[in-house]
Scaffold this motif. Structure first.
Motif, PDB file in Angstrom:
ATOM      1  N   THR A 193       0.853  -1.178   0.000  1.00 46.43           N
ATOM      2  CA  THR A 193       0.000   0.000   0.000  1.00 46.43           C
ATOM      3  C   THR A 193       0.895   1.237   0.000  1.00 46.43           C
ATOM      4  O   THR A 193       2.101   1.116  -0.215  1.00 46.43           O
ATOM      5  N   PHE A 194       0.312   2.417   0.261  1.00 44.33           N
ATOM      6  CA  PHE A 194       1.023   3.644  -0.105  1.00 44.33           C
ATOM      7  C   PHE A 194       0.884   4.756   0.923  1.00 44.33           C
ATOM      8  O   PHE A 194      -0.160   4.920   1.550  1.00 44.33           O
ATOM      9  N   ASP A 195       1.963   5.513   1.018  1.00 41.22           N
ATOM     10  CA  ASP A 195       1.998   6.749   1.785  1.00 41.22           C
ATOM     11  C   ASP A 195       1.542   7.927   0.915  1.00 41.22           C
ATOM     12  O   ASP A 195       1.204   8.984   1.418  1.00 41.22           O
ATOM     13  N   HIS A 196       1.553   7.750  -0.395  1.00 42.62           N
ATOM     14  CA  HIS A 196       1.170   8.804  -1.350  1.00 42.62           C
ATOM     15  C   HIS A 196       0.685   8.119  -2.623  1.00 42.62           C
ATOM     16  O   HIS A 196       0.816   6.897  -2.757  1.00 42.62           O
ATOM     17  N   GLU A 197       0.150   8.920  -3.542  1.00 45.89           N
ATOM     18  CA  GLU A 197      -0.431   8.332  -4.760  1.00 45.89           C
ATOM     19  C   GLU A 197       0.448   8.485  -5.989  1.00 45.89           C
ATOM     20  O   GLU A 197      -0.040   8.386  -7.111  1.00 45.89           O
ATOM     21  N   HIS A 198       1.752   8.696  -5.799  1.00 43.33           N
ATOM     22  CA  HIS A 198       2.589   9.094  -6.922  1.00 43.33           C
ATOM     23  C   HIS A 198       3.354   7.954  -7.592  1.00 43.33           C
ATOM     24  O   HIS A 198       4.180   8.198  -8.474  1.00 43.33           O
ATOM     25  N   VAL A 199       3.118   6.721  -7.159  1.00 40.60           N
ATOM     26  CA  VAL A 199       3.833   5.613  -7.805  1.00 40.60           C
ATOM     27  C   VAL A 199       3.312   5.470  -9.243  1.00 40.60           C
ATOM     28  O   VAL A 199       2.099   5.349  -9.452  1.00 40.60           O
ATOM     29  N   PRO A 200       4.204   5.503 -10.230  1.00 40.48           N
ATOM     30  CA  PRO A 200       3.764   5.482 -11.630  1.00 40.48           C
ATOM     31  C   PRO A 200       2.999   4.209 -11.986  1.00 40.48           C
ATOM     32  O   PRO A 200       3.252   3.134 -11.431  1.00 40.48           O
ATOM     33  N   GLN A 201       2.098   4.354 -12.945  1.00 44.35           N
ATOM     34  CA  GLN A 201       1.275   3.219 -13.368  1.00 44.35           C
ATOM     35  C   GLN A 201       2.114   2.055 -13.897  1.00 44.35           C
ATOM     36  O   GLN A 201       1.752   0.901 -13.677  1.00 44.35           O
ATOM     37  N   ASP A 202       3.231   2.336 -14.557  1.00 46.11           N
ATOM     38  CA  ASP A 202       4.017   1.203 -15.080  1.00 46.11           C
ATOM     39  C   ASP A 202       4.635   0.397 -13.938  1.00 46.11           C
ATOM     40  O   ASP A 202       4.749  -0.829 -14.013  1.00 46.11           O
ATOM     41  N   VAL A 203       4.999   1.080 -12.847  1.00 45.78           N
ATOM     42  CA  VAL A 203       5.535   0.367 -11.680  1.00 45.78           C
ATOM     43  C   VAL A 203       4.421  -0.448 -11.024  1.00 45.78           C
ATOM     44  O   VAL A 203       4.600  -1.625 -10.674  1.00 45.78           O
ATOM     45  N   LEU A 204       3.261   0.179 -10.880  1.00 45.01           N
ATOM     46  CA  LEU A 204       2.118  -0.531 -10.286  1.00 45.01           C
ATOM     47  C   LEU A 204       1.744  -1.750 -11.128  1.00 45.01           C
ATOM     48  O   LEU A 204       1.474  -2.835 -10.586  1.00 45.01           O
ATOM     49  N   GLY A 205       1.753  -1.568 -12.425  1.00 41.09           N
ATOM     50  CA  GLY A 205       1.409  -2.669 -13.322  1.00 41.09           C
ATOM     51  C   GLY A 205       2.387  -3.830 -13.197  1.00 41.09           C
ATOM     52  O   GLY A 205       1.992  -5.007 -13.211  1.00 41.09           O
ATOM     53  N   ALA A 206       3.659  -3.503 -13.030  1.00 40.15           N
ATOM     54  CA  ALA A 206       4.667  -4.552 -12.881  1.00 40.15           C
ATOM     55  C   ALA A 206       4.445  -5.337 -11.588  1.00 40.15           C
ATOM     56  O   ALA A 206       4.644  -6.561 -11.547  1.00 40.15           O
ATOM     57  N   LEU A 207       4.017  -4.633 -10.537  1.00 43.56           N
ATOM     58  CA  LEU A 207       3.714  -5.322  -9.276  1.00 43.56           C
ATOM     59  C   LEU A 207       2.560  -6.299  -9.473  1.00 43.56           C
ATOM     60  O   LEU A 207       2.620  -7.456  -9.046  1.00 43.56           O
ATOM     61  N   VAL A 208       1.502  -5.812 -10.109  1.00 42.61           N
ATOM     62  CA  VAL A 208       0.334  -6.672 -10.330  1.00 42.61           C
ATOM     63  C   VAL A 208       0.732  -7.873 -11.186  1.00 42.61           C
ATOM     64  O   VAL A 208       0.364  -9.019 -10.886  1.00 42.61           O
ATOM     65  N   ASP A 209       1.517  -7.619 -12.230  1.00 46.65           N
ATOM     66  CA  ASP A 209       1.956  -8.713 -13.107  1.00 46.65           C
ATOM     67  C   ASP A 209       2.765  -9.749 -12.334  1.00 46.65           C
ATOM     68  O   ASP A 209       2.751 -10.934 -12.662  1.00 46.65           O
ATOM     69  N   ALA A 210       3.481  -9.285 -11.314  1.00 45.75           N
ATOM     70  CA  ALA A 210       4.313 -10.200 -10.521  1.00 45.75           C
ATOM     71  C   ALA A 210       3.506 -10.921  -9.441  1.00 45.75           C
ATOM     72  O   ALA A 210       4.061 -11.677  -8.651  1.00 45.75           O
ATOM     73  N   GLY A 211       2.192 -10.651  -9.410  1.00 44.75           N
ATOM     74  CA  GLY A 211       1.342 -11.357  -8.450  1.00 44.75           C
ATOM     75  C   GLY A 211       1.255 -10.703  -7.088  1.00 44.75           C
ATOM     76  O   GLY A 211       0.747 -11.299  -6.139  1.00 44.75           O
TER      77      GLY A 211
END
Lengths: 378, 378
Positions: free
Chosen positions: A66-84
């Motif tokens: 989860t997050f302290d702020h909303e600034h994590v880029p979508q490509d980073v978030l997508g990579a996390l989701v892709d990694a399960g």
């Protein structure tokens, strides 16, 4: 097995998750931007949240990110989701917190009440909006604004020329958001918690007072409510949480208009300054609630624990002495004040802590909170 | 400059200081007995608290040393004082918590109400005390007892033979403490906070329920109080704190007798199980209050934040699943319950957490607390 929550970002919101994490026996791991940040006690990694490899490595050993702020880029978030990795709130929700035009578009589709708005790509479109709205409006950069930054009231389209120029140079291109200047009587905020399995809890709606675009004071619950206000704001909050599939804490900042409408101003998909009063004034503080929600544990009661709570932000001014030196005086005069600090060096306008007082009499509670906080201000 | 508190001992009391330390911006440093203890998040050193060099090295970088328990030997404490370390509570106070005969002697000198007692060095003296008190009495080892250990009800002097033998072999020699078996209607506890400059605050007196010599349940404030009970117990608590020069939190465990007297049973010079309810049920929790007191900061309000609070200990039984597995069920059924865990592996009879519920109706509060805690018991 100990549950492990990874928080991206080491600011005060991550810091304030430490206390409930310790009490609930949750292992908190923080990816901090640098050494010595507010949440450094729980920092297990230091690195750039925009770097996919850094965030992936951090996420490897936790049950949820989860997050302290909303600034994590979508490509980073997508990579996390892709990694399960369980990412809460998810990228599909966070993009509405990351881009105000996407938010306005989505809220419109959900039928949420909001100010008149438009996405404008140049001076002519902005002037047209101004002409239709009495010659003044609020222009916002869709991305990256906070605490009044990236927000400007304009009365001529030329006043946004620099932002249009910057947009044209930005590889992402895009538009500016323009909104009608709402004739509001006050600002409100509605906190909602939602877990993946769907359980949702709305907190009492609060009144927020901004100074120079920064939250200065919160009164919980919002005083002088007509019979339907809480029902309306809770319906908006729950509707936004469900409509945008938010998981964790959601703060919906609202305008109450002089003609008694309620309009959505901004969203935050995390614990929010307008909810800090819950640490001391509600049965379940927003930081505990956020941890429960992102772990898909049952939510705690969002009821008030006291009739009234007033929270005052402490902004670091040009201090000649340290914050600590003010403690004894504030504590001596106000033994019922709950003082929270963020472990940050004071700088002008920077939020470095807050004070909350709760009790049965609003006038007394507000006086005590303001007086206690005043010890920390210049 | 950040204030630094060093805590000797890494148990749950040190752990529960972490949350208020983070909020107040106090740097907590813990000398833990081993890796992975309850307070491991704040552990900056691991070592033997009986080793002077270890404790001196730990104390070098803190503003004050305080304690998770009262077992640090006097020679180690004395070395700290000699080195100029602020030790709170000080050795001269702690010796009354370390030796029950010293405590009884000092309380007698202060005129505090307590059970009839004697220091007995052999079978004949013990039998004489028994003969004078109806043939039954409580024998206690003066040192090292806790949670019912080192306490024995005897009806014949021979029943303490093994302890007399052990005493004779102990280099310190000495006596056993024998006390009359008090005909009490219930047990109470009075928490008091005191800072070096003399400020003192008494909490509401609470009722404690022991099972097998271990605190099982606390009701705050103690119900069914006659008009003078709170006044009497607060006077005892403040009198003990001042008379023994206690700094920090003091818990005075009391018997309320069937003929309405109040007698001092035991003392603890630290946050105490009977005060855990204050985390959620008082304006200032005892862990925050202890930090304020040992730093000589002004004390927080010791008022209740709710009409009633009930705290139930969670004792680790022979569990087939982990503590965590019980969380969701307890949380789902009792959204207003405040759950606190100590990060300890469950073992039969071991305190591994507690649950507190607060509210306006005692019957409902007690029911909710017991029912929530029951999810964690076998």
């Amino acid at each position: 097995m100990t549950l492990r929550v990874g928080v991206v970002g080491g600011g005060q919101l991550a810091r304030m998750m430490i206390a409930p994490a310790v009490e609930l026996g949750i292992e908190l791991r923080v990816l901090a931007e640098s050494e010595g940040m507010a949440a450094s006690l729980a920092a297990t990694a230091v690195g750039d949240y925009r770097d996919t490899a850094t965030v992936l490595a951090f996420a490897r050993d936790v049950d949820v990110v989860t997050f302290d702020h909303e600034h994590v880029p979508q490509d980073v978030l997508g990579a996390l989701v892709d990694a399960g990795v369980a990412v809460r709130p998810g990228p599909h929700a966070l993009r509405f917190a990351q881009d105000k035009i996407e938010m306005r578009t989505r809220l419109a589709a959900l039928g949420m009440p909001q100010p008149d708005w438009a996405a404008v790509t140049g001076r002519a479109e902005l002037q047209s909006f101004l002409d239709d709205h009495g010659g003044r409006a609020v222009v916002k950069t869709p991305r990256g604004g906070y605490d009044g930054k990236g927000v400007r009231v304009v009365s001529a389209a030329t006043e946004a020329d620099d932002w249009f120029t910057a947009l044209a140079e930005d590889a992402r291109g895009g538009a500016l958001l323009v909104e009608e200047l709402v004739d509001f009587s006050r600002e409100l905020a509605q906190q909602v918690a939602r877990r993946p399995s769907g359980e949702v809890r709305a907190y009492p709606v609060v009144e927020t007072v901004q100074k120079n675009g920064v939250c200065a004071e919160v009164v919980a619950p919002a005083p002088h409510q007509d019979a339907r206000l809480q029902e309306v704001t809770a319906r908006i909050g729950v509707g936004v949480a469900e409509g945008l599939d938010v998981v964790g804490m959601l703060a919906v900042e609202l305008f109450e208009t002089t003609d008694e409408r309620v309009l959505v101003n901004e969203l935050a998909m995390r614990p929010h300054n307008s909810g800090h009063w819950t640490q001391d004034g509600a049965v379940t503080g927003q930081f505990e609630q956020h941890l429960r929600a992102v772990l898909d544990l049952p939510l705690g009661s969002s009821d008030t624990a006291h009739d009234w709570s007033v929270m005052i932000n402490i902004l670091g001014g040009p201090l000649s002495d340290s914050l600590d030196a003010r403690f004894a005086a504030a504590m001596a005069e106000h033994p019922a004040a709950k003082i929270h600090t963020y472990g940050k060096d004071p700088r002008p306008g920077r939020k470095v802590g807050h004070v909350t007082v709760s009790g049965g009499d609003l006038d007394d509670v507000a006086y005590q909170a303001r007086a206690a906080a005043a010890f920390f201000q210049d």
